[in-house]
Motif scaffolding. Structure first.
Motif, PDB file in Angstrom:
ATOM      1  N   PRO A  13      73.031  85.468  57.222  1.00 53.43           N
ATOM      2  CA  PRO A  13      74.012  85.850  56.028  1.00 53.43           C
ATOM      3  C   PRO A  13      74.493  84.809  55.151  1.00 53.43           C
ATOM      4  O   PRO A  13      74.688  84.999  53.952  1.00 53.43           O
ATOM      5  CB  PRO A  13      74.926  86.768  56.864  1.00 53.43           C
ATOM      6  CG  PRO A  13      74.985  86.163  58.216  1.00 53.43           C
ATOM      7  CD  PRO A  13      73.440  85.665  58.424  1.00 53.43           C
ATOM      8  N   VAL A  14      74.360  83.392  55.680  1.00 56.85           N
ATOM      9  CA  VAL A  14      74.970  82.382  54.664  1.00 56.85           C
ATOM     10  C   VAL A  14      74.011  81.174  55.026  1.00 56.85           C
ATOM     11  O   VAL A  14      73.734  80.892  56.195  1.00 56.85           O
ATOM     12  CB  VAL A  14      76.502  81.975  55.268  1.00 56.85           C
ATOM     13  CG1 VAL A  14      76.946  80.706  54.584  1.00 56.85           C
ATOM     14  CG2 VAL A  14      77.500  83.283  55.016  1.00 56.85           C
ATOM     15  N   LEU A  15      73.729  80.644  53.862  1.00 53.96           N
ATOM     16  CA  LEU A  15      73.231  79.163  53.847  1.00 53.96           C
ATOM     17  C   LEU A  15      74.230  78.402  53.172  1.00 53.96           C
ATOM     18  O   LEU A  15      74.691  78.785  52.057  1.00 53.96           O
ATOM     19  CB  LEU A  15      71.914  79.205  52.935  1.00 53.96           C
ATOM     20  CG  LEU A  15      70.672  79.692  53.692  1.00 53.96           C
ATOM     21  CD1 LEU A  15      69.364  79.262  52.933  1.00 53.96           C
ATOM     22  CD2 LEU A  15      70.441  79.327  55.042  1.00 53.96           C
ATOM     23  N   LEU A  16      74.472  77.301  53.787  1.00 52.19           N
ATOM     24  CA  LEU A  16      75.499  76.338  53.372  1.00 52.19           C
ATOM     25  C   LEU A  16      74.902  74.862  53.027  1.00 52.19           C
ATOM     26  O   LEU A  16      73.847  74.491  53.851  1.00 52.19           O
ATOM     27  CB  LEU A  16      76.587  75.747  54.374  1.00 52.19           C
ATOM     28  CG  LEU A  16      77.383  74.657  54.073  1.00 52.19           C
ATOM     29  CD1 LEU A  16      78.220  75.130  52.710  1.00 52.19           C
ATOM     30  CD2 LEU A  16      78.265  74.344  55.175  1.00 52.19           C
ATOM     31  N   ILE A  17      74.767  74.521  51.514  1.00 48.21           N
ATOM     32  CA  ILE A  17      74.321  73.297  51.119  1.00 48.21           C
ATOM     33  C   ILE A  17      75.328  72.268  51.051  1.00 48.21           C
ATOM     34  O   ILE A  17      76.253  72.819  50.084  1.00 48.21           O
ATOM     35  CB  ILE A  17      73.463  73.715  49.906  1.00 48.21           C
ATOM     36  CG1 ILE A  17      72.468  74.629  50.217  1.00 48.21           C
ATOM     37  CG2 ILE A  17      72.752  72.380  49.446  1.00 48.21           C
ATOM     38  CD1 ILE A  17      71.955  75.194  49.043  1.00 48.21           C
ATOM     39  N   ILE A  18      75.178  71.213  51.776  1.00 47.14           N
ATOM     40  CA  ILE A  18      76.345  70.198  51.569  1.00 47.14           C
ATOM     41  C   ILE A  18      75.385  69.107  50.572  1.00 47.14           C
ATOM     42  O   ILE A  18      74.641  68.590  50.927  1.00 47.14           O
ATOM     43  CB  ILE A  18      76.685  69.596  52.637  1.00 47.14           C
ATOM     44  CG1 ILE A  18      77.338  70.654  53.775  1.00 47.14           C
ATOM     45  CG2 ILE A  18      77.706  68.320  52.277  1.00 47.14           C
ATOM     46  CD1 ILE A  18      77.730  70.165  55.078  1.00 47.14           C
ATOM     47  N   SER A  19      76.147  68.891  49.400  1.00 49.52           N
ATOM     48  CA  SER A  19      75.565  68.022  48.564  1.00 49.52           C
ATOM     49  C   SER A  19      76.798  66.851  48.497  1.00 49.52           C
ATOM     50  O   SER A  19      78.026  66.826  48.661  1.00 49.52           O
ATOM     51  CB  SER A  19      75.618  68.694  47.144  1.00 49.52           C
ATOM     52  OG  SER A  19      74.515  69.562  46.966  1.00 49.52           O
ATOM     53  N   GLY A  20      76.210  65.570  48.302  1.00 47.72           N
ATOM     54  CA  GLY A  20      77.093  64.441  47.969  1.00 47.72           C
ATOM     55  C   GLY A  20      76.810  63.684  46.966  1.00 47.72           C
ATOM     56  O   GLY A  20      75.800  63.768  46.081  1.00 47.72           O
ATOM     57  N   LYS A  21      77.725  62.699  46.557  1.00 47.44           N
ATOM     58  CA  LYS A  21      77.501  61.862  45.476  1.00 47.44           C
ATOM     59  C   LYS A  21      76.251  60.904  45.544  1.00 47.44           C
ATOM     60  O   LYS A  21      75.870  60.697  46.594  1.00 47.44           O
ATOM     61  CB  LYS A  21      78.774  61.064  45.287  1.00 47.44           C
ATOM     62  CG  LYS A  21      79.889  61.639  44.905  1.00 47.44           C
ATOM     63  CD  LYS A  21      80.239  61.619  43.547  1.00 47.44           C
ATOM     64  CE  LYS A  21      81.591  62.488  42.920  1.00 47.44           C
ATOM     65  NZ  LYS A  21      81.997  61.949  41.619  1.00 47.44           N
TER      66      LYS A  21
END
Length: 185
Positions: free
Chosen positions: A90-98
């Motif tokens: 139900p949820v995908l989390l995308i962690i983006s960084g500088k």
């Protein structure tokens, strides 16, 4: 055994999810705790993209499936993961960084790993995708990336899924062989 150690020992990645949504309160608690997690380089400049759009989740799942079947066919054949991992998440989390931050990829993966333990506290299962760079490097992945509106100074570093387990799994907790530890004094 304390609760943290229990969570570390008992938590297992989930690949088949029940499609029912995660409660908004639980999701926000997981995100809030993730936002304040520290790391060695103190580069907590993250951008979290919480994906609940079924069509976009399916696109990412399909790209991931093609990548895995092409580059990891032996692993998939010998595993019990099933087809189209994460399709029902139900949820995908995308962690983006500088983009220019030192150790940012390692830090993002550490943050997601800690968030997996936080999610477990709420009875929410999780799975980390190893193929983040490959997913977004493909032309279809680039198209999805444009749809996500991640700020230009950020790059996706980690993708993971959250949801409830489709089936209950009793984790096998086995001790590691003693020969994997080398203590030098």
């Amino acid at each position: 055994m304390n609760n943290i150690l229990r969570n570390v020992l008992m938590r297992r990645s989930t690949y088949q999810f029940d499609p029912r949504p995660i409660s908004e309160d639980d999701l926000m608690d997981i995100l809030e705790e993730g936002k304040v997690l520290s790391n060695a380089a103190h580069n907590q400049e993250w951008h979290f993209t919480v994906l609940q759009n079924r069509a976009l989740i399916k696109k990412i799942s399909d790209i991931n499936e093609r990548y895995l079947s092409k580059d990891h066919a032996d692993f998939l054949k010998n595993s019990k993961l099933g087809d189209n991992l994460l399709l029902d998440a139900p949820v995908l989390l995308i962690i983006s960084g500088k983009k220019d931050a030192k150790y940012v990829k390692d830090a993002a993966n550490m943050v997601f790993g800690s968030m997996m333990l936080v999610a477990d506290k709420y009875g929410i299962a999780s799975c980390w995708l190893t193929s983040t760079a490959d997913i977004f490097a493909e032309p279809e992945g680039q198209e999805v990336l444009r749809m996500l509106s991640i700020p230009a100074e950020f790059t996706p570093l980690c993708v993971g899924a959250f949801g409830y387990k489709k089936t209950r799994v009793n984790p096998n907790v086995t001790a590691c062989d003693d020969n994997i530890v080398n203590i030098i004094k």
